[in-house]
Design an enzyme around this catalytic site. Structure first.
Site, PDB file in Angstrom:
ATOM      1  N   HIS A   1       0.840  -1.210   0.000  1.00  0.00           N
ATOM      2  CA  HIS A   1       0.000   0.000   0.000  1.00  0.00           C
ATOM      3  C   HIS A   1       0.868   1.251   0.000  1.00  0.00           C
ATOM      4  CE1 HIS A   1      -3.692   2.272   1.318  1.00  0.00           C
ATOM      5  NE2 HIS A   1      -2.752   3.111   1.727  1.00  0.00           N
ATOM      6  N   GLU A   2       1.881   1.282   0.866  1.00  0.00           N
ATOM      7  CA  GLU A   2       2.735   2.473   0.953  1.00  0.00           C
ATOM      8  C   GLU A   2       3.597   2.629  -0.294  1.00  0.00           C
ATOM      9  OE1 GLU A   2       1.996   4.477   3.238  1.00  0.00           O
ATOM     10  OE2 GLU A   2       0.713   3.031   4.262  1.00  0.00           O
TER      11      GLU A   2
ATOM     12  N   HIS B   1       1.730   4.365  -2.998  1.00  0.00           N
ATOM     13  CA  HIS B   1       1.623   5.820  -2.849  1.00  0.00           C
ATOM     14  C   HIS B   1       2.720   6.559  -3.620  1.00  0.00           C
ATOM     15  CE1 HIS B   1      -1.769   6.528  -0.334  1.00  0.00           C
ATOM     16  NE2 HIS B   1      -1.322   5.826   0.693  1.00  0.00           N
TER      17      HIS B   1
ATOM     18  N   GLU C   1      -5.663   7.392  -1.291  1.00  0.00           N
ATOM     19  CA  GLU C   1      -5.847   6.209  -0.448  1.00  0.00           C
ATOM     20  C   GLU C   1      -6.645   5.102  -1.133  1.00  0.00           C
ATOM     21  OE1 GLU C   1      -4.098   5.866   1.935  1.00  0.00           O
ATOM     22  OE2 GLU C   1      -3.568   7.845   2.666  1.00  0.00           O
TER      23      GLU C   1
END
Length: 708
Positions: free
Chosen positions: A358-359, A362, A381
């Site tokens: 997930h990070e 980003h 997000e």
């Protein structure tokens, strides 16, 4: 909002329509004992003006024959009327630079007479030697949300000083910085994406459109380390007991993504599986660094490899992963070149590595492409949540059938979470596009400021609606056109908008342009109505459920039936219960973390569960060895069914996994059970001094509400 009381909205005060900061130079001296930074900042300014509209002779200080190709343009060039610092009702013809600022002690503001080219990218030079170029002191006033700066003479934005220096000091209570001890007991500090972003760390222009490059020297005690956003690894030198780190970035980015952390950590280098990927290191307190390396050393290179194959080169040259203290309020936070990770990701068998994916996502969604309207968090997000599953299945090399079952189960779990979030979240916090493309204005500190609705609302920091609802919108679009076609579209979207700020309109318009055939069943207006402008769960989400042949789901159903059957027997009268034996029930072995979470959620629907069942669940699953999310569901059961033998473990969980603990605090405080409320009070009292401000506000309010 003009006074100091807490308000849920966030003002953006800086006058970015008139003047923009192009580049920042910072000199930070970290003082762990006093919990502050002594700072000097240099700001390079450029007026926003359309030279074609400038009347000859309007400003005697400006050559109106200047190049009209200046990319910084606005609709007018008028000299602004600004309020006097001593008497806000008195007006005078002087331009005033207004910066976003909160809880900072400003000592001096000066004009610097020097060439911008000479000052930019000083490399290892000491910034202080340039103070001799200070030509005059500027007037300033610090208000609650702003720093206002003006000159002695009558000035418009075109002839306002082009380079200014600000000498200031942060304060321990400034909510942009968290000063806490790490897991080794050593002091550390980091800025963590607080509800006011960076404005109590440095005066700046916070609106996303005010993008700039920056560089910084950061001095810390010898043996301390500084991690910061920057294009390359830092230049480092030591002198008189201090070590100084120099970072710079030529990337033009919003100031809200500038990241800094300082502390006493060890580190390991993570080897890359391919030459072109970013250099990766993991930093952690000594007691965690080996575990962190074990968890990340294989997963990160694989995840980066598949993500770059999917979306193109990672946008930044390095990633430093930092294991932050246990009071950090989320699983992760991504900034250019630095990713903060919670220690909760290291617990159990590391199935929570998908949060690392997930990070990493980003890097493209949130950093390379940002949201022009901060209230549209789903553009960051929701995208990262959608991509984390895709990256994770590839990083784990799942086969087609396994991948299908996993993605279906994850979607089903997210639907359950979304239904729970919607049930417990105010309508205004469920809307993905609350401003609907409009700018809300309000007078703050005497300035007509843009207002971000709920920008300071601590509850918004805990809700997952914009993550999950955004994920389901992207999943819906992907299912409509096919996964491979949708990934090709995302690559084209990144190529077109990289380095830019966007709204949902740009994204959706490009989608419909690339897939015009979908307009037979879907329109932009329908997406606005069903997904973005209204609260609630879109009808397309309500029916999501794993397919009948999904083996992961079928095993959970079987396991749930077994435990419900046993529980029903255990709740019978004693003479009938004696006839039951656990040996007569066939249990499913080796459930995945996702399966275990679903099982526990199913059991939480039971009105009552016997103590024997809870004890046997604990013995069967060995929750102390499972992932933090599994433990969280287990402790929900512990609280709901008042299972006292697990209270000591519950206290430990609340202490070490704050990223998951706020919901449990609420359950304990409002349980009506004195023992459980005392557990919440004990843990909160021991941790409060190192908690993030939004946690403190939220839990304080819980105790107040429970007492009323």
């Amino acid at each position: 909002m003009a006074n100091s009381k807490l308000n849920t909205d966030l003002p953006l005060v800086s006058n970015v329509n008139d003047i923009l900061v192009q580049h920042y130079i910072f000199n930070f001296a970290c003082n762990f004992e006093e919990k502050c930074f002594e700072c000097y900042a240099v700001l390079f300014l450029e007026p926003v003006v359309d030279f074609a509209l400038l009347e000859p002779g309007k400003c005697k200080h400006v050559d109106t024959s200047a190049d009209t190709s200046n990319p910084l343009k606005s609709k007018n060039h008028e000299v602004l009327q600004c309020s006097d610092a001593e008497n806000t009702s008195q007006s005078f013809s002087k331009f005033m630079l207004i910066l976003d600022c909160h809880k900072i002690e400003v000592d001096q503001v000066s004009e610097i007479k020097s060439s911008a080219d000479k000052l930019k990218y000083l490399k290892c030079s000491d910034l202080k030697k340039f103070l001799q170029n200070v030509s005059s002191q500027l007037h300033f006033v610090v208000e609650e949300w702003s720093l206002k700066i003006w000159t002695d003479s009558e000035t418009c934005k075109l002839c306002f000083p082009k380079i200014i220096g600000i000498s200031y000091k942060t304060v321990p209570s400034g909510p942009s910085l968290l000063w806490v001890n790490d897991q080794d007991g050593n002091p550390s500090v980091f800025n963590y994406g607080a509800w006011i972003n960076n404005r109590s760390f440095f005066p700046c222009q916070e609106p996303p459109i005010a993008m700039a490059s920056w560089e910084a020297t950061v001095s810390v005690p010898n043996s301390a380390t500084v991690l910061m956003s920057g294009d390359e690894e830092p230049y480092v030198w030591s002198d008189e007991g201090l070590t100084t780190f120099y970072y710079f970035t030529r990337a033009v980015l919003p100031m809200s993504v500038l990241c800094l952390a300082a502390g006493f950590w060890k580190h390991h280098v993570l080897s890359s599986t391919h030459r072109t990927g970013p250099k990766c290191r993991v930093f952690a307190p000594s007691k965690l660094v080996q575990k962190a390396f074990q968890v990340l050393s294989e997963y990160v290179p694989c995840c980066l490899s598949v993500s770059e194959n999917t979306l193109g080169p990672y946008p930044f040259p390095r990633i430093d992963f930092l294991l932050v203290p246990p009071t950090f309020g989320s699983f992760g936070m991504a900034s250019p070149n630095v990713i903060f990770l919670s220690q909760s990701l290291l617990v159990g068998y590391s199935s929570m590595c998908s949060r690392v994916a997930h990070e990493i996502a980003h890097g493209w969604f949130g950093l390379l492409i940002g949201a022009l309207d901060w209230t549209e968090e789903w553009l960051s997000e929701g995208f990262a949540t959608f991509m984390e599953d895709y990256f994770h299945t590839l990083a784990k090399n799942m086969q087609n059938c396994e991948k299908k079952d996993y993605l279906e189960l994850k979607a089903f779990l997210r639907k359950k979470n979304l239904l729970h979030e919607i049930e417990n979240t105010a309508d205004e916090l469920q809307i993905l596009r609350p401003s609907q493309g409009k700018v809300i204005k309000e007078i703050i500190d005497g300035v007509d400021a843009a207002i971000l609705k709920n920008g300071q609302n601590p509850v918004k920091g805990f809700t997952q609606v914009h993550y999950i609802k955004g994920y389901f919108l992207l999943k819906y679009l992907s299912d409509t056109v096919g996964t491979e076609s949708f990934m090709q579209f995302l690559r084209a979207y990144i190529k077109k908008f990289k380095g830019q700020l966007v709204t949902c309109q740009e994204f959706l318009t490009m989608f419909f342009d690339m897939f015009p055939e979908v307009q037979e069943i879907l329109t932009l207006e329908k997406i606005y109505e069903n997904w973005l402008h209204n609260p609630g769960v879109p009808v397309e989400v309500k029916g999501i459920k794993p397919s009948p042949e999904n083996e992961l789901f079928k095993k959970v159903i079987s396991e749930t039936e077994n435990w419900v059957k046993i529980n029903s027997c255990m709740l019978k009268k004693r003479q009938k219960r004696r006839k039951f034996s656990f040996d007569c029930v066939s249990f499913v072995n080796n459930l995945t973390a996702e399966q275990t979470i679903l099982l526990l959620e199913n059991l939480l629907n039971e009105e009552k569960i016997s103590t024997q069942i809870l004890r046997h669940l604990k013995e069967s699953f060995k929750f102390e060895e499972t992932d933090a999310e599994v433990q969280h569901r287990w402790f929900e059961m512990v609280v709901k069914y008042k299972y006292r033998p697990a209270y000591a473990a519950l206290k430990d969980f609340l202490t070490n996994h704050l990223a998951l603990g706020v919901y449990l605090y609420g359950e304990l405080i409002f349980s009506g059970d004195k023992v459980q409320k005392a557990i919440a009070e004990e843990c909160y009292t021991s941790l409060r001094a190192e908690m993030e401000p939004n946690y403190i506000c939220t839990i304080d309010q819980m105790f107040l509400d429970s007492a009323s």
